[in-house]
Design a protein around this motif. Sequence first.
Motif, short mmCIF file in Angstrom:
data_model
loop_
_atom_site.label_atom_id
_atom_site.label_comp_id
_atom_site.label_asym_id
_atom_site.label_seq_id
_atom_site.Cartn_x
_atom_site.Cartn_y
_atom_site.Cartn_z
N HIS A 63 -170.34 -29.85 19.69
CA HIS A 63 -169.22 -29.25 18.97
C HIS A 63 -169.01 -30.06 17.70
CE1 HIS A 63 -167.41 -32.35 21.50
NE2 HIS A 63 -166.35 -32.37 20.71
N ASP A 67 -166.71 -37.28 16.17
CA ASP A 67 -167.43 -38.26 17.01
C ASP A 67 -168.79 -37.73 17.46
OD1 ASP A 67 -165.68 -36.54 18.46
OD2 ASP A 67 -165.86 -37.78 20.26
N HIS A 68 -169.05 -36.42 17.27
CA HIS A 68 -170.33 -35.84 17.66
C HIS A 68 -171.26 -35.53 16.48
CE1 HIS A 68 -169.09 -35.22 21.91
NE2 HIS A 68 -167.92 -35.43 21.32
N ASP A 216 -168.22 -32.43 25.58
CA ASP A 216 -166.86 -32.71 26.04
C ASP A 216 -166.32 -31.49 26.73
OD1 ASP A 216 -165.94 -35.34 25.38
OD2 ASP A 216 -166.02 -34.79 23.26
N HIS A 282 -170.00 -41.11 27.09
CA HIS A 282 -168.85 -40.71 26.28
C HIS A 282 -167.55 -41.16 26.96
CE1 HIS A 282 -167.50 -38.85 22.73
NE2 HIS A 282 -167.07 -37.72 23.21
ZN LIG Z 1 -166.10 -36.25 21.96
#
Ligand SMILES: [Zn+2]
Length: 322
Positions: A63, A67-68, A216, A282
């Motif tokens: 997504h 952070d990705h 996530d 994660h």
């Molecule tokens: Zn994340």
Amino acid sequence: MATELVVLGTAGAPMPVRGRGGIASALIVDERIFVVDCGRGSPSAFAGAGLDFTRLDAVFLSHLHADHIGDLPGMLLYPWGARTGDDGPLAPIRVYGPSRPASLPAGDAIFHRQTTICPGLPAPGTADLVGHILAGYAYHLNVMPLDCYMPDAGALVRVTDIDAAAAAEGRTKVPVVVADDEGVRVTAVAVTHGRAVPALAYRFDTADGSLVFSGDTSVNEDLIALAQGADILVHQVADFSYLRRHGVDDAELARMAALHTDVTQVGGVAERAGVRELILSHYLPAEPDAIPEAEWVHRAGKGFSGTTTAGYDGLRRTLPAT
Ligand SMILES: [Zn+2]
């Protein structure tokens, strides 16, 4: 011939922490390397793991939270000069990720935007993202070839938006086939990550076995279905009780429950999916010294009859398992 997983980074959330890189994993299938998510430090972790940028075949984004994707520009641009061979530029790095959402999600009284950035395109998809990266780095891409040899910038990257909107809206539970070539089949389903719609989980099937990356998500039936019988499930993990002890109130925790899978839940996910090994990643909290690895494993593994492993930056697994 083998398939190898290299866990590049395991930190949760955008804030940099000491001792863990941002979320990223690499999958080596014969001569090709696939990367899932490009969190903080992922190009350095890729190099640190001894991986060869000329073999980077495709990047899959779960997504579009920072952070990705924060080091996607580096993953594309740092190795640009090496993306060439005897016959000219190498095949473009393929990037797959969510398409634009149907609409910009609304907030509520507590969590809401004050300023809408880029009101003309406030919720870009993956193709938009990469287009903007190239536009933002146009100086580098247009000027650097004047002083040193660079492969044609037009051959650097190709983007495919994954339309998982139908799955996100519950119209279909069938995984989307993202890619299916030369012995690597990649499928995806939409998972549940608060207002980050769509957010995707990916499954890779090769001749050597199968691996699933949760991205996530809260506990999600479509992810459990996607992961059925997989050799390895790399799953995000949060410890809500730790967060409660460190000042997160009940209302915020209830909100987080729509975003993440708790350490008390993830073993049940792995058990119901019937996977062989659950690799935690994660982490939330992300700091390695917040919770010992053994405690993560002990608590996450409850209710799971397979192997639970605390993922760490640099962890490797080879399939087929010996
Ligand atoms: Zn994340």
